[in-house]
Design a protein around this motif. Structure first.
Motif, PDB file in Angstrom:
ATOM      1  N   PRO A  35       0.807  -1.348   0.008  1.00 37.27           N
ATOM      2  CA  PRO A  35      -0.094   0.249  -0.034  1.00 37.27           C
ATOM      3  C   PRO A  35       0.698   1.235  -0.075  1.00 37.27           C
ATOM      4  O   PRO A  35       1.870   1.354   0.746  1.00 37.27           O
ATOM      5  N   GLN A  37       1.460   5.439  -0.402  1.00 38.19           N
ATOM      6  CA  GLN A  37       0.961   6.858  -0.400  1.00 38.19           C
ATOM      7  C   GLN A  37       2.127   7.704  -0.736  1.00 38.19           C
ATOM      8  O   GLN A  37       3.354   7.612  -0.427  1.00 38.19           O
ATOM      9  N   ARG A  39       3.222  11.933  -1.117  1.00 37.00           N
ATOM     10  CA  ARG A  39       3.187  13.233  -1.023  1.00 37.00           C
ATOM     11  C   ARG A  39       4.060  14.256  -1.938  1.00 37.00           C
ATOM     12  O   ARG A  39       5.461  14.001  -1.654  1.00 37.00           O
ATOM     13  N   GLY A 180      -3.938   2.221  -7.459  1.00 42.06           N
ATOM     14  CA  GLY A 180      -4.411   2.481  -6.244  1.00 42.06           C
ATOM     15  C   GLY A 180      -3.862   3.116  -5.377  1.00 42.06           C
ATOM     16  O   GLY A 180      -3.947   3.272  -4.129  1.00 42.06           O
ATOM     17  N   VAL A 181      -2.669   3.822  -5.820  1.00 41.81           N
ATOM     18  CA  VAL A 181      -1.656   4.611  -5.123  1.00 41.81           C
ATOM     19  C   VAL A 181      -2.368   5.903  -4.476  1.00 41.81           C
ATOM     20  O   VAL A 181      -3.061   6.701  -5.292  1.00 41.81           O
ATOM     21  N   GLN A 182      -2.232   6.137  -3.327  1.00 41.47           N
ATOM     22  CA  GLN A 182      -2.802   7.543  -2.795  1.00 41.47           C
ATOM     23  C   GLN A 182      -1.816   8.624  -3.190  1.00 41.47           C
ATOM     24  O   GLN A 182      -0.709   8.434  -2.593  1.00 41.47           O
ATOM     25  N   LEU A 183      -2.521   9.566  -3.870  1.00 35.29           N
ATOM     26  CA  LEU A 183      -1.676  10.701  -4.285  1.00 35.29           C
ATOM     27  C   LEU A 183      -2.040  11.933  -3.633  1.00 35.29           C
ATOM     28  O   LEU A 183      -3.125  12.261  -3.753  1.00 35.29           O
ATOM     29  N   HIS A 184      -1.085  12.774  -2.905  1.00 38.49           N
ATOM     30  CA  HIS A 184      -1.581  13.795  -2.508  1.00 38.49           C
ATOM     31  C   HIS A 184      -0.815  14.953  -2.866  1.00 38.49           C
ATOM     32  O   HIS A 184       0.635  15.292  -2.845  1.00 38.49           O
TER      33      HIS A 184
END
Ligand SMILES: Cc1cc2nc3c(=O)[nH]c(=O)nc-3n(C[C@H](O)[C@H](O)[C@H](O)COP(=O)(O)OP(=O)(O)OC[C@H]3O[C@@H](n4cnc5c(N)ncnc54)[C@H](O)[C@@H]3O)c2cc1C
Length: 377
Positions: A35, A37, A39, A180-184
């Protein structure tokens, strides 16, 4: 017991920085089940990354004149890896591997002599490198007809490559979304904040902020610096070049990297400063007049962009991976070779995360600074 129960669950990963290294690592770790994420202080286009401005030449032999043999070796390792990586991306990325042509004006023959000497020394250290070819007359005209009237000799470096940096950033973004990588975006992050995240979630922190990591590399000490590069992007319908061309010159050596549709990236200055202000008149004149001297068709070109960025650079101008705390890796110092070597750095970092070993890093002499185990009394 089934085998899956003994397989460790991939640990979460927080990546600081979605430039070249951050995107590559985030994508490959997500593919392997972590998983992830990310930033980034900037936008999805990579507007604050060196990667967006770069010419993205993959030219280990040409760079042998300005770097160490281990960086050249990383570049050679990376060329076939780029082909594999690009083939897995969900969007096409322009990639070409037709060598580099080195040119010089007659009065700068001394520069050519110096370049050949440096290349020869690197080839002694790395005998497996492809053989450069001195070209003149008909052979030069066959390779690059557009310059054969103005130049009578050159050095052809086979196998060198280049890719389209912006298409790569876009394709990596699509791959990250797909995984599905969380990108901020517009989310600056410090190492301290990342360590707080790690304390809550466990897993790995990878600091890929390039020059943005300046305050934290290494801990302590302000040793990461910027080397300013100015580049011009031109649209020149009258110019056709088959491959990146470099002009040796005692004061302002330049390269011309042809992208698709007669777009050319002309670069780049090398100025010891973190100054990100717009390109100077002097630099622009030097870049453009040198390009015009290579091909008069640049006279009618349209200037699409004038860009400035700073290359993230360590004191020895070499890349390094530093582990300041358990499961925290700072990956930096890619300087002017990020595209050329990043697949090697990627594979070395992933090997360390998965196996705890540094076999590839040792083989390629990539500085991988992990804390020494305490001596047992
Ligand atoms: C003019 C120029 C020409 C170049 N030409 C070539 C070439 O032809 N071939 C080649 O191999 N290399 C070239 N390079 C070098 C290459 O671009 C760099 O080595 C590479 O981009 C470095 O990758 P990186 O991921 O470490 O840093 P970057 O690509 O700069 O990415 C760093 C990311 O971190 C983000 N960030 C910064 N601070 C923070 C923060 N506090 N929080 C969150 N995110 C943050 C930034 O927004 C950025 O997206 C060139 C560079 C320049 C400037």
């Amino acid at each position: 017991m089934t085998a899956s129960l003994t397989t460790p669950t991939p640990e979460p990963v927080l990546i600081l920085g979605a430039g070249l290294m951050g995107r590559l690592l985030g994508w490959q770790l997500a593919v392997q089940g972590h998983p992830v994420q990310i930033r980034d202080v900037g936008s999805p286009e990579g507007n604050q990354s060196a990667a967006r401005v770069a010419a993205a030449m993959l030219a280990p032999l040409a760079e042998a004149a300005v770097t160490e043999a281990n960086v050249v070796a990383m570049g050679q390792y990376a060329l076939p890896r780029w082909r594999e990586l690009l083939a897995q991306l969900p969007e096409p990325v322009y990639f070409q591997q037709q060598g580099t042509l080195i040119l010089w004006h007659r009065q700068d023959a001394g520069e050519a002599h110096r370049f050949s000497g440096l290349l020869g020394a690197t080839r002694q250290a790395l005998p497996e490198l492809p053989t450069p070819e001195n070209v003149q007359g008909a052979r030069l005209a066959e390779l690059e007809p557009a310059v054969a009237q103005r130049f009578h000799q050159g050095i052809y470096l086979p196998d060198e490559g280049q890719l389209d940096n912006r298409q790569l950033l876009q394709a990596l973004l699509a791959a990250l979304v797909q995984q599905g990588v969380q990108l901020h975006w517009n989310t600056p992050c410090t190492l301290e904040q990342a360590l707080e995240w790690q304390a809550r979630h466990g897993g790995w922190v990878l600091d890929c902020r390039g020059l943005g990591a300046q305050g934290d590399w290494p801990i302590p000490g302000p040793t990461l610096r910027g080397v300013r590069g100015e580049v011009v992007r031109l649209h020149a319908p009258d110019v056709t070049l088959q491959r990146p061309t470099r002009l040796l010159h005692p004061r302002y050596p330049i390269y011309i990297a042809p992208k698709q549709d007669h777009v050319f990236v002309i670069g780049a200055t090398e100025i010891e400063t973190n100054d990100l202000s717009p390109a100077s008149v002097r630099s622009t004149l030097e870049l453009l007049s040198a390009a015009y001297a290579v091909h008069p068709g640049f006279g009618e070109a349209r200037i699409l962009e004038l860009n400035t960025q700073c290359r993230p650079t360590l004191p020895d101008n070499l890349p390094a991976v530093h582990q300041p705390a358990p499961k925290v890796l700072q990956i930096n110092g890619l300087y002017r070779h990020g595209f050329m070597i990043s697949p090697a750095v990627l594979d070395a970092v992933i090997e360390h995360i998965h196996c705890g070993t540094q076999t590839l890093a040792n083989q390629l002499q990539l500085s991988f600074n992990t804390p020494k185990p305490r001596p047992v009394n």
